[in-house]
Design an enzyme around this catalytic site. Structure first.
Site, PDB file in Angstrom:
ATOM      1  N   ASN A 148       0.725  -1.326  -0.047  1.00 22.10           N
ATOM      2  CA  ASN A 148       0.058   0.058  -0.014  1.00 22.10           C
ATOM      3  C   ASN A 148       0.805   1.176  -0.093  1.00 22.10           C
ATOM      4  OD1 ASN A 148       0.676  -0.653   2.718  1.00 22.10           O
ATOM      5  ND2 ASN A 148      -0.822   0.566   3.361  1.00 22.10           N
ATOM      6  N   GLU A 246       4.698  -3.978  12.429  1.00 21.40           N
ATOM      7  CA  GLU A 246       3.599  -3.086  12.189  1.00 21.40           C
ATOM      8  C   GLU A 246       2.459  -3.872  11.606  1.00 21.40           C
ATOM      9  OE1 GLU A 246       3.025  -0.011  13.419  1.00 21.40           O
ATOM     10  OE2 GLU A 246       4.838   0.286  14.249  1.00 21.40           O
ATOM     11  N   CYS A 280      -3.237   1.611   7.062  1.00 26.20           N
ATOM     12  CA  CYS A 280      -3.100   1.021   8.091  1.00 26.20           C
ATOM     13  C   CYS A 280      -3.788   2.024   9.171  1.00 26.20           C
ATOM     14  CB  CYS A 280      -1.896   0.370   8.470  1.00 26.20           C
ATOM     15  SG  CYS A 280      -0.597   1.535   8.570  1.00 26.20           S
ATOM     16  N   GLU A 458       8.896   2.903  14.516  1.00 30.01           N
ATOM     17  CA  GLU A 458       9.626   3.369  13.367  1.00 30.01           C
ATOM     18  C   GLU A 458       9.755   4.999  13.458  1.00 30.01           C
ATOM     19  OE1 GLU A 458       9.021   0.018  10.154  1.00 30.01           O
ATOM     20  OE2 GLU A 458       7.102   0.664  10.748  1.00 30.01           O
TER      21      GLU A 458
END
Length: 477
Positions: A148, A246, A280, A458
């Site tokens: 994505n 993640e 997300c 991150e």
């Protein structure tokens, strides 16, 4: 166009080649990707392990200049690469160019972070001894990324990994080989020694076991579904790997009675439907208090119906296609499921027949949803928004936190007291006040709580925690 793997500085084809199809136009083949074998993944790991010794001790100025060159070239080629991204993933051209620019900025940011090394020089509690604490690279990193954000997510993993002296084996999602190869090609000409960065493309089921359990791999950084993340965690943890996962979200956007309606609607539309809802951090649960519910729902539906669905490369397109047939089918199944569960479909949820044969659908809004409905609990990863009615602000906060995920959350209010209360009370790694839940900066930490994330966060300075390890040296003069 033929996309090859990059192993130890050499471009390598394969016996199997997979077509890269434009989801806006199924007759447009973007290229063909060489599908790596497990043996090729092992070769890439061996190359990275061999290169690690020299690269981990390389001069920080050398590393900084390499990453700066990469960042500058990515930004300079933003229109070309943005078009490639839109063509192979289905993100609108505007969003594609924006993502490419962000990837370039990430490399430039970490080029500067290299020149700000962390460490401490301390006295010991024992006379005659000094202490030096340094941050050192971890080793060989397996990086596994989703489709994505096909250039930004690889950038925010690869850039800090290289910046802090690690070597990389990168496996992108099978659906987006073009962006992965473009990034690899730029890195291959940046001055990196052979083996420091390697690209292997292929199916996760085939390459994943090698990338997550090989004894020469020290750490695994993965972004993708929760189910896959859990499997990787089990395999990698058993093999003693450092992990960074993640794994998605079911993000709430809370709209209180005192919210500015235009701001709340804009945040909901952008958060729920931009990038075709394939983020997300998307706002897939809109929680609205009773006093503004009907007014908000009417305005939200109206704004959604004005969105233009079409080919990602058309300049007037707001919403592009789903990435592939599997994702489109999943979206439509959830639309049917929502109706079976008793939610009220107020707009959208239909396949769109456009000028080109693509995976298009109208953004769907379900009203009067219950928190126990699957459409309100599962991460759909498409343009499907559920709207839930809350009795008051206490109920809204409870609904927002009633999820196994905890990535991003939003609150729309004109009250500083309420903004502060929700900012502190929302169980999420990121909280947005009067802004979409999707859309983050690269110089600050990114990550969630509960089922959304595992391991260090991150981006920004937080990346240093995962990609380095501390060494404490005691020195008697």
């Amino acid at each position: 166009m033929r996309y090859e793997n990059l192993i130890d500085g050499q471009w390598m084809g394969s016996e199997r080649w997979a077509p890269n199809i434009n989801p806006s136009d199924l007759g447009d083949v973007v290229g063909y990707a060489a599908m790596a074998t497990p043996d090729m993944a092992e070769q890439a790991i061996a190359a990275a392990a061999h290169a690690f010794g020299a690269w981990s001790h390389s001069a920080i100025q050398q590393r900084a200049e390499i990453l700066e060159r990469v960042g500058l070239e990515i930004v300079a080629r933003k229109d070309e690469l943005g078009r490639l991204l839109a063509r192979e993933e289905g993100k609108t051209l505007r969003e594609g160019v924006g993502e490419v620019v962000r990837a370039g900025q990430i490399f430039k940011y970490y080029a500067q972070e290299i020149l700000r090394p962390h460490g401490q020089h301390l006295p010991s509690v024992r006379p005659g001894i000094e202490i030096e604490v340094t941050s050192e690279p971890v080793g060989v990193i397996s990086i596994i990324t989703p489709w994505n954000f096909p250039i930004a997510i690889p950038a925010w993993k690869i850039a800090p990994a290289l910046a802090f002296g690690n070597c990389v084996v990168f496996k992108p999602a099978e659906l987006v080989p073009g962006c992965a190869c473009a990034l690899a090609e730029i890195l291959s000409r940046s001055g990196l020694p052979h083996g420091v960065f390697n690209l292997v493309m292929g199916h996760g089921a085939e390459l994943g076991p090698v990338l997550t359990t090989d004894p020469r791999v020290t750490a695994v950084s993965f972004t993708g579904s929760e189910a896959t993340g859990r499997r990787i965690a089990q395999a990698a943890a058993t093999a003693g790997k450092r992990l960074q996962l993640e794994m998605g979200g079911k993000n709430p956007l809370v709209v209180l009675d005192d919210a500015a309606l235009d701001i709340a609607v804009d945040a909901a539309v952008q958060g729920a439907f931009f990038s075709t809802g394939q983020r997300c951090t998307a706002s897939s649960r809109i929680i609205v208090t009773d006093g503004i519910y009907d007014q908000f729902l009417s305005a939200f539906v109206g704004a959604t119906q004005r969105l233009r669905i079409g080919h990602a490369l058309e300049t007037n397109t707001d919403i592009g296609p789903a990435v592939d047939a599997t994702q489109l089918d999943k979206n439509l199944r959830y639309v049917a499921l929502g109706q079976e569960e008793g939610a009220r479909l107020v707009t959208g949820g239909e396949r769109v027949r456009a000028a080109t044969n693509g995976y298009f659908m109208t953004p769907a809004i379900f009203a009067d949803c219950r928190p126990d409905m699957q459409i309100a609990r599962d991460e759909i990863f498409g343009p499907v928004a559920t709207v839930l009615r809350a009795r008051d602000d206490d109920h809204a906060l409870a609904l927002a936190n009633d999820s196994g995920y905890g990535l991003s959350a939003g609150i729309c209010t004109q009250s500083l007291a309420q903004a502060t209360r929700f900012r502190r009370g929302l169980q999420a790694g990121m909280v947005m006040v009067n802004a979409p839940t999707a859309g983050v900066d690269y110089h600050v930490p990114f990550g969630g709580t509960k089922g959304s994330s595992s391991g260090p966060h991150e981006q920004g300075w937080a990346a240093r925690e995962f990609f380095t390890t501390s060494k404490t040296a005691y020195i008697r003069a």
